[in-house]
Design a protein around this motif. Sequence first.
Motif, PDB file in Angstrom:
ATOM      1  N   ASP A 256      48.450  12.990 -29.173  1.00 43.02           N
ATOM      2  CA  ASP A 256      49.354  12.763 -28.036  1.00 43.02           C
ATOM      3  C   ASP A 256      48.840  11.547 -27.269  1.00 43.02           C
ATOM      4  O   ASP A 256      47.640  11.391 -27.083  1.00 43.02           O
ATOM      5  N   ASP A 257      49.780  10.709 -26.867  1.00 45.21           N
ATOM      6  CA  ASP A 257      49.354   9.518 -26.117  1.00 45.21           C
ATOM      7  C   ASP A 257      49.065   9.867 -24.651  1.00 45.21           C
ATOM      8  O   ASP A 257      48.526   9.053 -23.913  1.00 45.21           O
ATOM      9  N   ASP A 258      49.473  11.030 -24.225  1.00 47.95           N
ATOM     10  CA  ASP A 258      49.277  11.412 -22.836  1.00 47.95           C
ATOM     11  C   ASP A 258      47.880  12.002 -22.644  1.00 47.95           C
ATOM     12  O   ASP A 258      47.523  13.021 -23.241  1.00 47.95           O
TER      13      ASP A 258
ATOM     14  N   SER B  89      46.545  13.540 -20.228  1.00 47.22           N
ATOM     15  CA  SER B  89      46.520  14.867 -19.611  1.00 47.22           C
ATOM     16  C   SER B  89      46.554  15.965 -20.682  1.00 47.22           C
ATOM     17  O   SER B  89      45.843  16.965 -20.583  1.00 47.22           O
ATOM     18  N   VAL B  90      47.387  15.764 -21.689  1.00 46.48           N
ATOM     19  CA  VAL B  90      47.494  16.730 -22.785  1.00 46.48           C
ATOM     20  C   VAL B  90      46.191  16.752 -23.596  1.00 46.48           C
ATOM     21  O   VAL B  90      45.669  17.811 -23.961  1.00 46.48           O
TER      22      VAL B  90
ATOM     23  N   GLU C   5      43.303  16.146 -22.639  1.00 42.30           N
ATOM     24  CA  GLU C   5      42.231  16.777 -21.877  1.00 42.30           C
ATOM     25  C   GLU C   5      42.389  18.295 -21.803  1.00 42.30           C
ATOM     26  O   GLU C   5      41.458  19.054 -22.001  1.00 42.30           O
ATOM     27  N   SER C   6      43.655  18.713 -21.464  1.00 41.36           N
ATOM     28  CA  SER C   6      43.851  20.133 -21.155  1.00 41.36           C
ATOM     29  C   SER C   6      43.974  21.042 -22.382  1.00 41.36           C
ATOM     30  O   SER C   6      43.456  22.157 -22.389  1.00 41.36           O
ATOM     31  N   LEU C   7      44.643  20.564 -23.439  1.00 40.11           N
ATOM     32  CA  LEU C   7      44.893  21.448 -24.593  1.00 40.11           C
ATOM     33  C   LEU C   7      43.596  21.905 -25.298  1.00 40.11           C
ATOM     34  O   LEU C   7      43.463  23.088 -25.606  1.00 40.11           O
TER      35      LEU C   7
ATOM     36  N   ASP D 101      40.707  22.404 -24.105  1.00 41.53           N
ATOM     37  CA  ASP D 101      40.042  23.416 -23.288  1.00 41.53           C
ATOM     38  C   ASP D 101      40.724  24.771 -23.401  1.00 41.53           C
ATOM     39  O   ASP D 101      40.074  25.810 -23.516  1.00 41.53           O
ATOM     40  N   LEU D 102      42.092  24.718 -23.354  1.00 39.61           N
ATOM     41  CA  LEU D 102      42.828  25.977 -23.463  1.00 39.61           C
ATOM     42  C   LEU D 102      42.608  26.641 -24.825  1.00 39.61           C
ATOM     43  O   LEU D 102      42.312  27.831 -24.931  1.00 39.61           O
TER      44      LEU D 102
ATOM     45  N   ASP E 224      52.667  15.185 -30.674  1.00 38.44           N
ATOM     46  CA  ASP E 224      53.678  14.688 -29.712  1.00 38.44           C
ATOM     47  C   ASP E 224      54.765  13.932 -30.477  1.00 38.44           C
ATOM     48  O   ASP E 224      54.486  13.295 -31.491  1.00 38.44           O
TER      49      ASP E 224
ATOM     50  N   ALA F 228      58.221  15.903 -24.454  1.00 40.93           N
ATOM     51  CA  ALA F 228      58.675  15.924 -23.055  1.00 40.93           C
ATOM     52  C   ALA F 228      60.127  15.498 -22.953  1.00 40.93           C
ATOM     53  O   ALA F 228      60.727  15.541 -21.891  1.00 40.93           O
TER      54      ALA F 228
ATOM     55  N   LYS G 211      57.842  20.294 -23.547  1.00 40.02           N
ATOM     56  CA  LYS G 211      56.942  20.263 -22.387  1.00 40.02           C
ATOM     57  C   LYS G 211      57.769  20.487 -21.125  1.00 40.02           C
ATOM     58  O   LYS G 211      58.881  19.955 -21.040  1.00 40.02           O
ATOM     59  N   PRO G 212      57.354  21.178 -20.127  1.00 43.19           N
ATOM     60  CA  PRO G 212      56.090  21.932 -20.149  1.00 43.19           C
ATOM     61  C   PRO G 212      56.267  23.284 -20.846  1.00 43.19           C
ATOM     62  O   PRO G 212      57.263  23.955 -20.618  1.00 43.19           O
TER      63      PRO G 212
END
Lengths: 740, 123
Positions: free
Chosen positions: B11-13, B15-16, B18-20, B22-23, B55, B84, B105-106
């Motif tokens: 994913d170029d984003d 935020s994704v 970083e967060s995915l 971890d989840l 993505d 998205a 998304k989301p």
Amino acid sequence: MDKELRHRLVDRRRDEARIAGENRLLEMVARGHPLPRVLDELCRLAEDLFRNCWCGVVLVDPSGARLERASAPSLPDSFIMAVNGRPLRADSGPKAMAAHLDEQVIAADLASDARWAESGWREMALSHGVHAVCATPIRSTKGKIIGAFAVYFRDPRTPTAAEHTLIEHFTNLASIAIERARDEESILRSQMQLAGEKRLLEMIASGHSLPDVLNALCSFVEEAAPVCVCGVYPIDWSGPTFHVGAAPSLPASYTTPIEGLPVRCDVAPCGIAALLKTQVIVEDIETDPQWHGSSYRDHVLAHGLRSVWSTPIFSQEGRVLGTFAVYQRKPGAPSLRQQELIAQVTHIASIAIERVRAEAALRRSEAFLAEGQRLSLIGTFSWRVATDEIKWSEEAYRIFGVDPGTPVTIGLVFGRIHPEDAPGFMARTERARRETDDLEFECRLLMPDGSVKDVHVVAHPSRDRRGQVEYIGAIQDVTERRRSDDAFATLRSELAHVARVTTLGALTASIAHEVNQPLSGIITNASTCQRMLAADPPNLAGARETVRRTIRDGERASEVITRLRALFSKKTSTTDCVDLNEATHEVIALTRSELQRNRVILLTEFADDLPPVNGDRVQLQQVVLNLLLNATEAMTAVEDRPRRLVIRTARDDHEGVRLSVQDTGVGVDLDHVDQLFEAFYTTKGNGMGIGLSVSRSIIESHDGRLWATPNDGPGATFLFSLPSSRSVSSARVIGFRKRA
Amino acid sequence: MPGSLLVSIVDDDASVRESLPDLLGTYGLMSRAFSSAGEFLSSKFIDQTDCLVLDVAMPGMSGPALQQELSRRGKAIPIVFITAVADESLCPQLLAAGAVDCLLKPFSEAALLDAVTHALRAR
């Protein structure tokens, strides 16, 4: 007394008489006696000294073509008449031959001399008892032939040696007399001509009517050349037809047919002169083959006229204004002097006609100006600052609602200014008195009937020779325009909103993307946080990190919403200092996914030193957005080359800024490039055309310019330029008008 | 649940990315994040990847293009698309082309876990 002594006595008496006679002649010349009298005297003196003869002098006319002003006091008029006007040719007569050949001509026995038989001169001379002749050319001091002196003998013979000496004396005397007289005549003539010219020019300058001036002009020529009759015929080229401007010595029966005569080559010599722009000389209408059988010939002859000389009257630009005609009652061509006179008066006639036509044109244009002022509701005024002397045009009176002609005072002006605008108006006029700069302002007038007018005033100061300041300016009633301006501003705002909403539709996907990205991060991070806290033992450090990210992504989503709200809300315009680079970055942020979705490669080249512009940030962003979306759309069909979009910002000339959006799309058609900006014109199926017209209207309301050019390669570039806030502030209109 | 499974995220984003991981980590799944299709294709993890969370819209090679490329290379990695951009016609196309799932998304934690586990089972 012996014979020889008597001869010597006679010779001596003759010498004494000659010397006394010569002295008398020279005295006459010195005293300025008229030339004919001097020449007559000269002939009589010569006749006294020669035996059995008559003497004569003839002059060569200034053109050198003919003999004129013959004197021969002892010969009858019929002889003189036969000499005058003879062409300067060897076969015309002995004097013409002598003058022509510049050598003495002697005919010892006319009866057997055939040289002038053909011209008729020999028979004429013999009939007057002349049987021998000696003609000698008279030269000026410069060696020019100015006449001839002739001794006509009653018997066939040649002059004796003593007579040859006398002839030499008399030709010298004649030369002195003629030259002196010619000089005086030419001075007198030029004085007379100058006086005449001056009188005519004064008439023109003092506004005499055209017929008066042209009549005076004809009379002037007729006085200077008494054998001539003149007419001036101005041309109305709308016909084209001749009119009779003046012909004081011609009867109505002659001039009436000329009035309205078509300007054609076959109607009269004047027609040829006007159309071919050349002088036409008809020496003798009776014999001229060109006019043979024409009604014109009959008309001229019926009025006792023979020669017609027609000269075009040229304007300064070389147009033919009319013709000047000179008639003579006998055949002939104009002499050199007459030609000079004709040239002089046609020039004056040209001035007179042009002046009158210019005045008519001026009156017309004044009428146009007054009409133009009335239609455009613009009045003009002047204001002398030192004396408060004010002058109004007719329309200015109308705008102020004052009867035309009423003296304008500063009090009258102040009395019309709307009370709310009065302090500003006073301050502005006081400043104009002090600083002498260009005036431009708007204010309201309160009319006696209670109505209110909006006026726009522009004035420029100038100084007269004494350094007194005078403002010359214009005042325009902009009440109606103000109303329609307001209406237009509303319309533009509506249109902009429609365009924004249209754009919103096109941007839905992009907006959703921009909002969904951070939302996605928020949910994922919050979920992770929840799980980390629920773990045993809880992962507090991880949870703290996910909360930080959640907040960050929340802010990011909120920023998107704020930008969207600004861009798509319907609100009136505001003016701020806009950093075009920053504003453009924000637009790019909103459209990033739209560009990606369309596989558009976006390059930005932003100038670092871009000065800020004054304007409505959102409106300008709207324009950038339109250009970006249009460029993207222009590239949707492009498959054979990169879909590259370059946005550049740069400083423009004159401290302005420029933004360009360059694509590699289908390009623009130069022929239709202006149509692109028309409302509702679109080359595309899903109709974003309204965007360009509104975009242009937005840029123009910012004093800028929006245009398109085809690229060297594929695609097009759309550009706009705006004045920077620095350049704008100095050029801003000074306004103090309070809007109600 | 097997502990050695690798979920790759493209994913170029940021935020994704970083967060995915971890989840997914809280579920005991290993994960690797890549900012572009090219980065993933050239990585050594391509053959170890058990599930790809991909993505759709990205600069350069898009998600569907990567799907095609993997298929061309004979790499049968189960793919869960995330996007998205709400495009109703897109998801059925992607599913028809072999994707395990397509999330808008989301997406919720549950939907993601459901899709990923589904993909891992399909392996």
